[in-house]
Design a protein around this motif. Structure first.
Motif, PDB file in Angstrom:
ATOM      1  N   ARG A   1       0.838  -1.193   0.000  1.00 15.94           N
ATOM      2  CA  ARG A   1       0.000   0.000   0.000  1.00 15.94           C
ATOM      3  C   ARG A   1       0.879   1.252   0.000  1.00 15.94           C
ATOM      4  NH1 ARG A   1      -5.013  -2.162  -1.157  1.00 15.94           N
ATOM      5  NH2 ARG A   1      -5.290  -4.060   0.072  1.00 15.94           N
ATOM      6  N   ILE A   2       0.465   2.240  -0.787  1.00 17.07           N
ATOM      7  CA  ILE A   2       1.231   3.481  -0.855  1.00 17.07           C
ATOM      8  C   ILE A   2       0.550   4.635  -0.128  1.00 17.07           C
ATOM      9  CG2 ILE A   2       2.298   2.837  -3.050  1.00 17.07           C
ATOM     10  CD1 ILE A   2       0.363   4.750  -4.440  1.00 17.07           C
ATOM     11  N   ALA A   3      -0.709   4.461   0.249  1.00 16.67           N
ATOM     12  CA  ALA A   3      -1.457   5.512   0.945  1.00 16.67           C
ATOM     13  C   ALA A   3      -2.699   4.890   1.573  1.00 16.67           C
ATOM     14  CB  ALA A   3      -1.850   6.627  -0.023  1.00 16.67           C
ATOM     15  N   THR A   4      -3.303   5.625   2.471  1.00 14.86           N
ATOM     16  CA  THR A   4      -4.557   5.162   3.065  1.00 14.86           C
ATOM     17  C   THR A   4      -5.678   5.281   2.035  1.00 14.86           C
ATOM     18  OG1 THR A   4      -5.188   7.349   3.869  1.00 14.86           O
ATOM     19  CG2 THR A   4      -3.763   6.010   5.300  1.00 14.86           C
ATOM     20  N   GLU A   5      -6.868   4.801   2.410  1.00 15.16           N
ATOM     21  CA  GLU A   5      -8.012   4.903   1.503  1.00 15.16           C
ATOM     22  C   GLU A   5      -8.303   6.364   1.153  1.00 15.16           C
ATOM     23  OE1 GLU A   5      -9.539   2.648  -0.012  1.00 15.16           O
ATOM     24  OE2 GLU A   5      -9.171   0.771   1.044  1.00 15.16           O
ATOM     25  N   GLU A   6      -8.049   7.277   2.087  1.00 12.26           N
ATOM     26  CA  GLU A   6      -8.297   8.698   1.843  1.00 12.26           C
ATOM     27  C   GLU A   6      -7.163   9.370   1.082  1.00 12.26           C
ATOM     28  OE1 GLU A   6      -8.708   7.242   4.805  1.00 12.26           O
ATOM     29  OE2 GLU A   6     -10.900   7.155   4.656  1.00 12.26           O
ATOM     30  N   GLY A   7      -6.078   8.623   0.822  1.00  6.63           N
ATOM     31  CA  GLY A   7      -4.956   9.170   0.064  1.00  6.63           C
ATOM     32  C   GLY A   7      -3.842   9.752   0.894  1.00  6.63           C
ATOM     33  N   HIS A   8      -3.878   9.583   2.233  1.00  6.13           N
ATOM     34  CA  HIS A   8      -2.812  10.143   3.070  1.00  6.13           C
ATOM     35  C   HIS A   8      -1.558   9.283   2.956  1.00  6.13           C
ATOM     36  CE1 HIS A   8      -0.661  11.144   6.879  1.00  6.13           C
ATOM     37  NE2 HIS A   8      -1.032  12.354   6.487  1.00  6.13           N
ATOM     38  N   SER A   9      -0.397   9.928   2.665  1.00  4.96           N
ATOM     39  CA  SER A   9       0.842   9.165   2.450  1.00  4.96           C
ATOM     40  C   SER A   9       2.077   9.839   3.036  1.00  4.96           C
ATOM     41  CB  SER A   9       1.064   8.966   0.943  1.00  4.96           C
ATOM     42  OG  SER A   9       1.233  10.212   0.285  1.00  4.96           O
ATOM     43  N   HIS A  10       1.912  10.846   3.894  1.00  7.13           N
ATOM     44  CA  HIS A  10       3.055  11.572   4.442  1.00  7.13           C
ATOM     45  C   HIS A  10       3.409  11.075   5.848  1.00  7.13           C
ATOM     46  CE1 HIS A  10       2.421  15.417   1.778  1.00  7.13           C
ATOM     47  NE2 HIS A  10       2.726  14.335   1.080  1.00  7.13           N
ATOM     48  N   TYR A  11       4.421  10.241   6.018  1.00  4.38           N
ATOM     49  CA  TYR A  11       5.205   9.688   4.929  1.00  4.38           C
ATOM     50  C   TYR A  11       5.254   8.188   5.122  1.00  4.38           C
ATOM     51  CZ  TYR A  11       6.837  14.365   3.758  1.00  4.38           C
ATOM     52  OH  TYR A  11       6.886  15.677   3.396  1.00  4.38           O
ATOM     53  N   VAL A  12       5.227   7.453   4.022  1.00  6.80           N
ATOM     54  CA  VAL A  12       5.323   5.994   4.097  1.00  6.80           C
ATOM     55  C   VAL A  12       6.757   5.584   4.385  1.00  6.80           C
ATOM     56  CG1 VAL A  12       5.035   3.844   2.808  1.00  6.80           C
ATOM     57  CG2 VAL A  12       3.347   5.684   2.559  1.00  6.80           C
ATOM     58  N   THR A  13       7.711   6.145   3.646  1.00  5.94           N
ATOM     59  CA  THR A  13       9.123   5.784   3.823  1.00  5.94           C
ATOM     60  C   THR A  13       9.823   6.820   4.690  1.00  5.94           C
ATOM     61  OG1 THR A  13       9.691   6.909   1.756  1.00  5.94           O
ATOM     62  CG2 THR A  13       9.172   4.560   1.635  1.00  5.94           C
ATOM     63  N   GLY A  14      11.046   6.479   5.096  1.00  2.00           N
ATOM     64  CA  GLY A  14      11.768   7.304   6.049  1.00  2.00           C
ATOM     65  C   GLY A  14      12.583   8.421   5.415  1.00  2.00           C
ATOM     66  N   GLU A  15      13.316   9.139   6.265  1.00  3.64           N
ATOM     67  CA  GLU A  15      14.069  10.307   5.835  1.00  3.64           C
ATOM     68  C   GLU A  15      15.122   9.956   4.791  1.00  3.64           C
ATOM     69  OE1 GLU A  15      15.505  14.167   5.444  1.00  3.64           O
ATOM     70  OE2 GLU A  15      13.635  13.410   6.317  1.00  3.64           O
ATOM     71  N   GLU A  16      15.817   8.823   4.943  1.00  7.98           N
ATOM     72  CA  GLU A  16      16.854   8.456   3.977  1.00  7.98           C
ATOM     73  C   GLU A  16      16.272   8.308   2.579  1.00  7.98           C
ATOM     74  OE1 GLU A  16      16.355   7.021   6.851  1.00  7.98           O
ATOM     75  OE2 GLU A  16      18.245   6.724   7.933  1.00  7.98           O
ATOM     76  N   ASP A  17      15.063   7.750   2.498  1.00  6.73           N
ATOM     77  CA  ASP A  17      14.451   7.585   1.190  1.00  6.73           C
ATOM     78  C   ASP A  17      13.974   8.915   0.633  1.00  6.73           C
ATOM     79  OD1 ASP A  17      13.504   5.852  -0.983  1.00  6.73           O
ATOM     80  OD2 ASP A  17      11.507   6.481  -0.312  1.00  6.73           O
ATOM     81  N   LEU A  18      13.524   9.805   1.493  1.00  3.74           N
ATOM     82  CA  LEU A  18      13.115  11.124   1.019  1.00  3.74           C
ATOM     83  C   LEU A  18      14.302  11.895   0.444  1.00  3.74           C
ATOM     84  CD1 LEU A  18      10.647  12.187   3.851  1.00  3.74           C
ATOM     85  CD2 LEU A  18      10.073  11.397   1.542  1.00  3.74           C
ATOM     86  N   VAL A  19      15.461  11.759   1.085  1.00  7.84           N
ATOM     87  CA  VAL A  19      16.669  12.392   0.548  1.00  7.84           C
ATOM     88  C   VAL A  19      17.005  11.794  -0.815  1.00  7.84           C
ATOM     89  CG1 VAL A  19      19.156  12.665   0.878  1.00  7.84           C
ATOM     90  CG2 VAL A  19      17.591  13.037   2.796  1.00  7.84           C
ATOM     91  N   ARG A  20      16.895  10.464  -0.928  1.00  9.32           N
ATOM     92  CA  ARG A  20      17.153   9.817  -2.227  1.00  9.32           C
ATOM     93  C   ARG A  20      16.205  10.358  -3.299  1.00  9.32           C
ATOM     94  NH1 ARG A  20      14.363   6.790  -5.290  1.00  9.32           N
ATOM     95  NH2 ARG A  20      12.759   6.712  -3.663  1.00  9.32           N
ATOM     96  N   LEU A  21      14.941  10.520  -2.938  1.00  7.70           N
ATOM     97  CA  LEU A  21      13.965  11.023  -3.897  1.00  7.70           C
ATOM     98  C   LEU A  21      14.324  12.432  -4.357  1.00  7.70           C
ATOM     99  CD1 LEU A  21      11.336  10.907  -5.480  1.00  7.70           C
ATOM    100  CD2 LEU A  21      10.119  11.538  -3.372  1.00  7.70           C
ATOM    101  N   HIS A  22      14.770  13.273  -3.439  1.00  8.16           N
ATOM    102  CA  HIS A  22      15.148  14.625  -3.829  1.00  8.16           C
ATOM    103  C   HIS A  22      16.408  14.623  -4.683  1.00  8.16           C
ATOM    104  CE1 HIS A  22      12.468  17.410  -1.399  1.00  8.16           C
ATOM    105  NE2 HIS A  22      12.007  16.187  -1.151  1.00  8.16           N
ATOM    106  N   ARG A  23      17.304  13.707  -4.428  1.00 10.17           N
ATOM    107  CA  ARG A  23      18.461  13.556  -5.303  1.00 10.17           C
ATOM    108  C   ARG A  23      18.025  13.147  -6.700  1.00 10.17           C
ATOM    109  NH1 ARG A  23      23.070  10.154  -2.170  1.00 10.17           N
ATOM    110  NH2 ARG A  23      24.008  10.330  -4.237  1.00 10.17           N
ATOM    111  N   LEU A  24      17.056  12.270  -6.764  1.00  6.71           N
ATOM    112  CA  LEU A  24      16.541  11.837  -8.058  1.00  6.71           C
ATOM    113  C   LEU A  24      15.874  12.998  -8.787  1.00  6.71           C
ATOM    114  CD1 LEU A  24      16.220   9.447  -9.946  1.00  6.71           C
ATOM    115  CD2 LEU A  24      14.163   8.781  -8.670  1.00  6.71           C
TER     116      LEU A  24
END
Length: 544
Positions: free
Chosen positions: A321-344
Motif C-alpha cells: 500500500r502506498i497511501a490510506t483509503e483517503e490518500g494520506h501518504s506523508h510519509y510511508v518511507t523514512g528520511e533516507e528515502d526522502l533524501v534519495r527522492l530529492h536527489r533523483l
C-alpha cells in the motif's frame, strides 16, 4: 605518477578517482595530411605533446590517462581516401557520454587535448554540456592557441596559412616519427586563402571571418603550407614549447578551486531557480556527482550515464500500500528515502505526477533536501479537475506543464466550471496561476487516459529527456503497462496499513511465467529497502 585508466581494476579506478586526480584525454583524428604525412599525424602529435608535458610534471603528480580517441570530426577531409570521420554532433555526444561515466566514477577534473582543428567546436560544446549536466571541470585544449614558439622562425604567411600538413605539422612529425614522413613528397602547398588575400579585406580560411572550406578547396592535394621549410630540430622546439604549456594547464587543472564554480540550472521560463538557495555549486552536491564513499553512488550511476531515460518511483509498505483509503501518504518511507527522492529529482529534467496525487498530496515536486536544480513539473489531468489553488500552479518555484484532454465531451468527468483546452493547443498561465504554468492539450484513449508514449514525446520535444514518473500508483502502473519505463525504484518500508491504495495494478496474468522478473539491485536506506528494477534488462513480458 601517471596511471592508465584501462590498466586499472574497478576497485583501483574507484580509489584513484576518489583521490581527485587530473584526468587527461587526447582527442585527435585519422585523416589525410597530404601525400607526405600519414593518416595518424594528429594522433602522433597528441602522444608526443603528452609525453613532453609529463617531463615537466612532478613525479607524484596525480595524472590519469583515458584511452585516446583517434577518430574525430573530419568532414572537411572526407573527400580523400583513408580519412575516418564521425559527424560533429556524434563526437559531442560521445564525449558527453564518456564524461558522464567519468563523473559517475568520481572524476571531477578533465583536460581534453585536441590536435585536430575540426574537433574544436564539438569539444567546446561537449565541455559546456558536461559542466552543466555532470558538474565536471572540463578544460578543452587546442595547442595552436598556446601561441607561436618564440625561437621558431617561419614566415608569417606559413603560420597563418599552413593550417594542415604544412611546416608546423611536418616539423613535429620529423621529430616524433621521422620514419612515417615521406620526405620525397615534401613540397609547397599553396592555399587558396593566401591567394585571395590580395582581393579580400577580412574573410579568410581562419580568423574572425573564416569561410567554411573543404580541404580540396584550399589545395587539391589536401594540405596547405610549405612542408619543405620543416626540419626535426624545429619540430623538437615546437613539441617542447607546446608540451610545457600543456603541463602548465595540467597543473592549473589540479590547483583549480572547484568550490568557486557556482551556478544553478535556470528554469525553462527564466523565472526562478532552485529551492536550495544561492551559491549551490554544481557537481559538489550528491545530486550530480556522488562521492566515492556515498552508499548510493551505485544507485545513480546508470542514470547519470544516460542522457535519456524514464524512471518510475514508488514508496510502499510491506503490504504493497502506498497511501490510506483517503490518500494520506506523508510519509510511508523514512528520511533516507526522502533524501534519495530529492536527489533523483535533482538529476532529472521533468517530474510527472497524476491528478490524484496532485489533488491528495498538493506536492511541490521541488528539490529541497539536497543541493540541485528543480525539474520541470508535469501534472497529468485529462479531466481538468485540479483547482488552481494547488501549490504547483501558484508557488512559481519551477516551470509547470498542466496536461489536459484535447476535447471536452461534456461528460461527467469534467469538473463544474472548468474547461478543456482545444486540441493541439498550449495555454500560458492565467487567472490566479503564477507565470511559468502552461496548459498543454493531448488526445486521450477510450478510457480517458493519456498515452504514456505521447506524454514522453511531448516532453522530449521540449528538451526534457530525463523523466521521473513519481506517482501515484495508477500513473506509474499505466507507464509500466505501456512499456514506457526504463527503470523503477520501489522503496519498501517496514509498516502495514492493511488497507489503502495499492502501489501497482497491472492486467491479470494466468501463470507465474507471465510475471515481470527484471534484473534488480537492492539498497538499504535506514530501515527501508530500495529495489532498483532495470526494466530494459530483458525481463519477461507481462502477459496473461
Amino acid at each position: 605518477m601517471s596511471r592508465v585508466w584501462g590498466e586499472l581494476t574497478w576497485p583501483e579506478a574507484a580509489r584513484l578517482a576518489a583521490s581527485d586526480p587530473v584526468v587527461l584525454w587526447t582527442v585527435s583524428a585519422t585523416e589525410q595530411h597530404g601525400p607526405h604525412l600519414p593518416l595518424s599525424t594528429d594522433a602522433v602529435i597528441a602522444a608526443g605533446l603528452v609525453s613532453e608535458a609529463e617531463r615537466h610534471l612532478p613525479s607524484q603528480f596525480p595524472l590519469v590517462h583515458l584511452p585516446a580517441l583517434e577518430v574525430g570530426a573530419s568532414l572537411e577531409h572526407e573527400g580523400f581516401p583513408g580519412t575516418l570521420s564521425v559527424p560533429a554532433h556524434l563526437l559531442t555526444d560521445w564525449v558527453v557520454r564518456m564524461g558522464r561515466r567519468l563523473a559517475a566514477s568520481g572524476g571531477r577534473r578533465l583536460v581534453i587535448l585536441n590536435t585536430h582543428g575540426g574537433n574544436r567546436h564539438a569539444l567546446e560544446g561537449a565541455a559546456l554540456r558536461l559542466r552543466a549536466e555532470a558538474g565536471l571541470l572540463v578544460i578543452p585544449v587546442h595547442y595552436p592557441r598556446f601561441g607561436r614558439p618564440p625561437s621558431v622562425e617561419l614566415p608569417d604567411g606559413e603560420w597563418r596559412h599552413g593550417l594542415h600538413g604544412g611546416a608546423v605539422e611536418t616539423a613535429m612529425m620529423l621529430h616524433l616519427r621521422p620514419d612515417l614522413v615521406r620526405t620525397d613528397e615534401l613540397r609547397p602547398g599553396p592555399s587558396l586563402a593566401q591567394e585571395l588575400e590580395a582581393s579580400l579585406e577580412i574573410v579568410s580560411a581562419e580568423g574572425a571571418a573564416g569561410f567554411a572550406w573543404l580541404a580540396g578547396d584550399l589545395n587539391p592535394l589536401g594540405f596547405t603550407g610549405d612542408a619543405t621549410l620543416a626540419d626535426a630540430a624545429m619540430g623538437r622546439t615546437m613539441v617542447e614549447f607546446w608540451g610545457a604549456r600543456l603541463a602548465a594547464v595540467l597543473r592549473d587543472a589540479r590547483a583549480f578551486p572547484l568550490d568557486r564554480l557556482e551556478g544553478r540550472r535556470a528554469p525553462l521560463d527564466g523565472s526562478r531557480s532552485s529551492d536550495a538557495g544561492p551559491g549551490v555549486a554544481l557537481g559538489t552536491g550528491p545530486a550530480r556527482g556522488a562521492p566515492a564513499d556515498d552508499p548510493l553512488s551505485e544507485l545513480f550511476l546508470p542514470l547519470m550515464a544516460d542522457a535519456r531515460f524514464v524512471v518510475g518511483q514508488l514508496g510502499q509498505g510491506l503490504d504493497g500500500r502506498i497511501a490510506t483509503e483517503e490518500g494520506h501518504s506523508h510519509y510511508v518511507t523514512g528520511e533516507e528515502d526522502l533524501v534519495r527522492l530529492h536527489r533523483l529529482r535533482a538529476l532529472v529534467d521533468a517530474v510527472v505526477v497524476g491528478a490524484g496525487t496532485a489533488l491528495s498530496d498538493d506536492p511541490r515536486l521541488t528539490v529541497r533536501r539536497v543541493p540541485g536544480s528543480n525539474p520541470v513539473r508535469v501534472v497529468l489531468d485529462p479531466r481538468c479537475r485540479l483547482p488552481e489553488t494547488l501549490r504547483i500552479f501558484r508557488d512559481g518555484a519551477a516551470p509547470t506543464l498542466h496536461l489536459v484532454a484535447a476535447e471536452d465531451d461534456g461528460g461527467e468527468g469534467a469538473s463544474p466550471g472548468r474547461h478543456r483546452a482545444p486540441a493541439a493547443s498550449v495555454e500560458t498561465s492565467g487567472g490566479s496561476r503564477e507565470p511559468g504554468v502552461e496548459r498543454v492539450s493531448l488526445p486521450t484513449d477510450a478510457d480517458g487516459r493519456f498515452d504514456p508514449g505521447e506524454v514522453i514525446r511531448v516532453l522530449r520535444a521540449r528538451g526534457l529527456s530525463r523523466i521521473l514518473v513519481e506517482g501515484g500508483g495508477t500513473t506509474v502502473s499505466h507507464f509500466l503497462e505501456a512499456g514506457a519505463l526504463d527503470r523503477l525504484h520501489v522503496t519498501v518500508a517496514p509498516l502495514l496499513m492493511g488497507s489503502g491504495r495499492p502501489a501497482l495494478t497491472l492486467p491479470p496474468i494466468r501463470r507465474m511465467e507471465g510475471a515481470l522478473r527484471p534484473r534488480t539491485r537492492i539498497f538499504r536506506l535506514g530501515s527501508d529497502v530500495l529495489f532498483d528494477l532495470d526494466l530494459r534488462s530483458g525481463a519477461s513480458n507481462h502477459q496473461g
